[in-house]
Design an enzyme around this catalytic site. Structure first.
Site, PDB file in Angstrom:
ATOM      1  NE  ARG A  32       0.250  -3.511  -6.596  1.00  0.00           N
ATOM      2  CZ  ARG A  32       0.050  -4.153  -7.395  1.00  0.00           C
ATOM      3  NH1 ARG A  32      -0.155  -3.988  -8.713  1.00  0.00           N
ATOM      4  NH2 ARG A  32       0.103  -5.750  -6.916  1.00  0.00           N
ATOM      5  CG  ASP A  69      -3.345  -4.376  -4.476  1.00  0.00           C
ATOM      6  OD1 ASP A  69      -3.274  -3.924  -3.601  1.00  0.00           O
ATOM      7  OD2 ASP A  69      -3.826  -5.497  -4.424  1.00  0.00           O
TER       8      ASP A  69
END
Length: 447
Positions: A405, A329
């Site tokens: 993100r 991630d």
């Protein structure tokens, strides 16, 4: 509730800033927050959770567990109490479970429902409704659950659980903590022993927490280093008090910001240091990043430390694909660090990034090009030639494609740019890090 494509975008320009200084805390770990709510809801009795991440994804999990019978309340002191229904006690939800943008909620809850005699309809936002679910529904189908998915195996998706379910032995074809966790959660209400075989280790929060709640779980590692995780059900879980450590994925944005903004000296308190999650720290240290671990301790079975991060001259590296699962991630913000390094950074083995909230390889490559970074997109990674510490050009607008993100990564890039970086939509940040913009302003002295 969840941010969706039909909400008005919230664009913002992120400009060059002064150094990041002082001490901050990032929100609770998202992976642990999801699992804390789910497992507490399967206990008999009351669990208390402090430090829970109150982002939209985790709130979607809370809403789903309420819909299936658990009592979940947030106290004025920020501590959440959960009165569970017991393993086997999940109730039929009265309406569809809206998962918003949360892939973790969706895949793990499918595992829970699979071994209960209930039917649940899962829906989500436009981004989540594009994400593949077959990787979870295939093994759960072997356990006896039935699935009616949309064409392409995506949401909206109906799960018909079965009790008793059938124990299976399942070898993960792709490294995925979500698939592993879904099967382990289904195993809690399945008579007999269910085994997940994990050739590549992924984050192990589910195993740690299941053991902490009293599940009959064992882990064996064979001669080849392959993990065999066994759960023997049905299990009784015992209510717990849980303190959620700070999320290393959220901390990563501030770690990179402090490394690339000259003069920064920032301390980030209470960050989870589970070795299956700290790949980003390892690679940033390999690049020359100064990241000091202070006050290392264990909280609720999870290792935690305070991190002191100082501005550093970074050098390009070739990232070992073996580290990918422990930082999957964090690659979007890692690419920003690579853009500021001397020389070339090469990444590979990142196919999984193409099926995240957006195709993160393509989205990051386009965004980096838009702000003047030399980037080559390959099938399974990016090759980035860095600025050698010079400010990035900046510009934009960068398209975030509803991906939290991506938005946060280009916010960080703006702090080290000549012209600032225009991000087309900051609204999705609320899915994982509602206080991100305030914290960024505060640590750079912009607030």
């Amino acid at each position: 509730m969840a941010h969706s494509a039909d909400q008005a975008p919230v664009p913002r320009r992120f400009a060059r800033s002064g150094p990041l200084t002082g001490t901050i805390r990032v929100p609770g770990d998202k992976s642990i927050s999801h699992r804390a709510l789910m497992l507490s809801a399967l206990c008999v009795g009351q669990s208390r959770i402090s430090g829970l991440l109150e982002g939209e994804d985790v709130l979607a999990t809370a809403a789903a567990m309420r819909a299936m019978g658990a009592q979940i309340e947030r106290g004025a002191d920020g501590i959440w109490t959960v009165h569970g229904v017991g393993v086997g006690g999940l109730m039929q939800p009265a309406q569809a479970l809206d998962m918003g943008n949360s892939g973790t909620s969706t895949r793990l809850l499918m595992g829970l429902v699979a071994s209960h005699p209930i039917t649940a309809m899962f829906t989500g936002d436009a981004s989540l409704s594009r994400r593949p679910m077959a990787r979870v529904t295939d093994p759960l189908g072997e356990m006896g659950a039935e699935f009616n998915a949309s064409p392409g195996g995506t949401l909206p998706l109906m799960v018909r659980g079965i009790s008793p379910a059938v124990p299976i032995s399942y070898r993960l074809p792709v490294a995925s903590a979500q698939v592993k966790s879904a099967i382990l959660l289904a195993a809690l209400n399945t008579p007999g022993t269910t085994t997940v075989i994990e050739p590549v280790a992924t984050r192990d929060h589910s195993e740690k927490m299941l053991k902490g709640f009293g599940a009959d779980l064992t882990v064996e590692t064979d001669a080849d280093g392959v993990r065999h995780i066994h759960v023997t059900g049905p299990c009784d879980l015992t209510a717990q008090d849980i303190e959620v450590p700070g999320d290393p994925s959220s901390a990563a944005f501030f770690i990179v910001a402090a490394l690339i903004v000259p003069g920064s000296d920032l301390t980030i308190e209470n960050v989870g240091m589970n070795v299956t999650r700290t790949g980003i720290i390892t690679v940033l240290e390999q690049m020359g990043g100064q990241i000091e671990r202070l006050n290392a301790r264990t909280v609720g079975g999870e290792p935690v430390a305070d991190l002191r991060v100082r501005a550093s001259a970074l050098s390009g590296i070739t990232v070992d694909p073996a580290i990918v699962p422990s930082m999957v991630d964090e690659f979007p913000v890692f690419f920003i660090a690579a853009a500021m390094a001397s020389g070339t950074t090469v990444t590979s083995g990142l196919d999984e990034l193409r099926v995240k909230e957006s195709d993160r390889l393509a989205t990051m490559a386009r965004g980096l090009e838009a702000i003047g970074v030399d980037v080559e997109e390959r099938e399974d990674g990016l090759v980035i030639t860095g600025s050698g510490g010079a400010s990035l050009r900046g510009g934009g607008p960068v398209a975030t494609l509803l991906d939290h993100r991506i938005a946060m990564s280009f916010a960080v890039a703006g702090l080290a740019s000549e012209q600032g970086v225009n991000v087309d939509d900051t609204a999705p940040i609320a899915t994982s890090f509602p206080d991100f913009l305030n914290l960024l302003d505060r640590s750079t002295g912009a607030a």
